[in-house]
Design a protein around this motif. Sequence first.
Motif, mmCIF file in Angstrom:
data_model
loop_
_atom_site.group_PDB
_atom_site.id
_atom_site.type_symbol
_atom_site.label_atom_id
_atom_site.label_comp_id
_atom_site.label_asym_id
_atom_site.label_seq_id
_atom_site.Cartn_x
_atom_site.Cartn_y
_atom_site.Cartn_z
ATOM 1 N N ALA A 233 -5.144 11.691 27.823
ATOM 2 C CA ALA A 233 -6.499 11.535 28.019
ATOM 3 C C ALA A 233 -7.245 11.882 29.340
ATOM 4 N N GLY A 234 -6.570 11.235 30.406
ATOM 5 C CA GLY A 234 -6.861 11.361 31.707
ATOM 6 C C GLY A 234 -6.778 12.863 32.149
ATOM 7 N N GLY A 235 -5.618 13.661 31.764
ATOM 8 C CA GLY A 235 -5.506 15.006 32.235
ATOM 9 C C GLY A 235 -6.589 15.756 31.468
ATOM 10 N N PHE A 236 -6.847 15.470 30.222
ATOM 11 C CA PHE A 236 -7.880 16.219 29.437
ATOM 12 C C PHE A 236 -9.221 15.881 30.209
ATOM 13 N N CYS A 237 -9.661 14.838 30.661
ATOM 14 C CA CYS A 237 -10.891 14.781 31.100
ATOM 15 C C CYS A 237 -11.027 15.372 32.558
ATOM 16 N N GLY A 238 -9.952 15.156 33.234
ATOM 17 C CA GLY A 238 -9.814 15.670 34.557
ATOM 18 C C GLY A 238 -9.850 17.362 34.601
ATOM 19 N N ALA A 239 -9.233 17.820 33.458
ATOM 20 C CA ALA A 239 -9.063 19.476 33.402
ATOM 21 C C ALA A 239 -10.602 20.053 32.970
ATOM 22 N N ILE A 240 -11.323 19.414 32.072
ATOM 23 C CA ILE A 240 -12.609 19.740 31.630
ATOM 24 C C ILE A 240 -13.492 19.485 32.933
ATOM 25 N N SER A 241 -13.414 18.307 33.606
ATOM 26 C CA SER A 241 -14.240 18.183 34.926
ATOM 27 C C SER A 241 -14.448 19.417 35.767
ATOM 28 N N ARG A 242 -12.776 19.729 35.949
ATOM 29 C CA ARG A 242 -12.312 20.760 37.041
ATOM 30 C C ARG A 242 -13.212 22.065 36.502
ATOM 31 N N TYR A 243 -12.889 22.351 35.314
ATOM 32 C CA TYR A 243 -13.556 23.514 34.860
ATOM 33 C C TYR A 243 -15.104 23.614 34.874
ATOM 34 N N TYR A 244 -15.579 22.599 34.596
ATOM 35 C CA TYR A 244 -17.080 22.517 34.724
ATOM 36 C C TYR A 244 -17.501 22.826 36.207
ATOM 37 N N LEU A 245 -16.854 21.614 37.229
ATOM 38 C CA LEU A 245 -17.342 21.988 38.459
ATOM 39 C C LEU A 245 -16.827 23.180 39.204
ATOM 40 N N SER A 246 -15.880 23.693 38.731
ATOM 41 C CA SER A 246 -15.305 25.188 39.538
ATOM 42 C C SER A 246 -16.271 26.514 38.892
ATOM 43 N N ASN A 247 -16.929 26.124 37.659
ATOM 44 C CA ASN A 247 -18.039 27.158 37.219
ATOM 45 C C ASN A 247 -19.376 26.918 38.094
ATOM 46 N N LEU A 248 -19.480 25.706 38.323
ATOM 47 C CA LEU A 248 -20.962 25.120 39.050
ATOM 48 C C LEU A 248 -20.801 25.658 40.569
ATOM 49 N N PHE A 249 -19.490 25.279 41.242
ATOM 50 C CA PHE A 249 -19.454 25.534 42.692
ATOM 51 C C PHE A 249 -18.911 26.877 43.049
ATOM 52 N N SER A 250 -18.372 27.852 41.827
ATOM 53 C CA SER A 250 -18.225 29.203 42.165
ATOM 54 C C SER A 250 -19.397 30.002 42.824
ATOM 55 N N LYS A 251 -20.291 29.716 42.705
ATOM 56 C CA LYS A 251 -21.672 30.298 43.055
ATOM 57 C C LYS A 251 -21.769 30.121 44.464
ATOM 58 N N TRP A 252 -21.061 29.135 45.121
ATOM 59 C CA TRP A 252 -21.358 28.682 46.494
ATOM 60 C C TRP A 252 -20.145 29.507 47.409
ATOM 61 N N THR A 253 -20.492 30.013 48.585
ATOM 62 C CA THR A 253 -19.429 30.619 49.421
ATOM 63 C C THR A 253 -19.716 30.069 50.776
ATOM 64 N N ILE A 254 -18.733 29.713 51.490
ATOM 65 C CA ILE A 254 -18.480 29.469 52.911
ATOM 66 C C ILE A 254 -17.774 30.027 53.401
ATOM 67 N N LEU A 255 -17.902 31.018 54.473
ATOM 68 C CA LEU A 255 -17.079 32.019 55.299
ATOM 69 C C LEU A 255 -16.179 32.831 54.092
ATOM 70 N N SER A 256 -16.668 33.001 53.176
ATOM 71 C CA SER A 256 -15.735 33.962 52.037
ATOM 72 C C SER A 256 -14.403 33.286 51.655
ATOM 73 N N ILE A 257 -14.327 31.851 51.741
ATOM 74 C CA ILE A 257 -13.131 31.247 51.112
ATOM 75 C C ILE A 257 -13.453 30.795 49.643
#
Length: 119
Positions: free
Chosen positions: A10-34
């Motif tokens: 259950a924790g893994g499911f919640c963590g994976a979903i959270s990571r997916y959501y935040l990855s999509n949110l933060f993928s629009k940000w760029t710092i020094l092209s990293i």
Amino acid sequence: MMKFLLIIGAGGFCGAISRYYLSNLFSKWTILSIPTATFIINVLGSLAAGFIYGRNNFTNEQLSFLTIGFLASFTTFSTFNYELLQLNRSNKHIRFFLYGTAMYLTCILAACCGYSWGK
């Protein structure tokens, strides 16, 4: 044993979903092209892990859910290494060095801050 497997799952499911959501949110940000999304997520996970271990008042079930389940699937060392390899293959050696160094140092600092905060 089965109870802990379900808690971790259950924790893994919640963590994976959270990571997916935040990855999509933060993928629009760029710092020094990293790869900023992985960086932010791993730093947040390190801060959380430090806090959890500093707090030291969780039950075994809560620790299993939060650390083995949630944080293990929320943060990712393999994606970080894959992104490092991509930077190296693209001959972006300065970015490779900056990203690798910044990730390790910032995550260690975040874990220490989280631990202190949890105390």
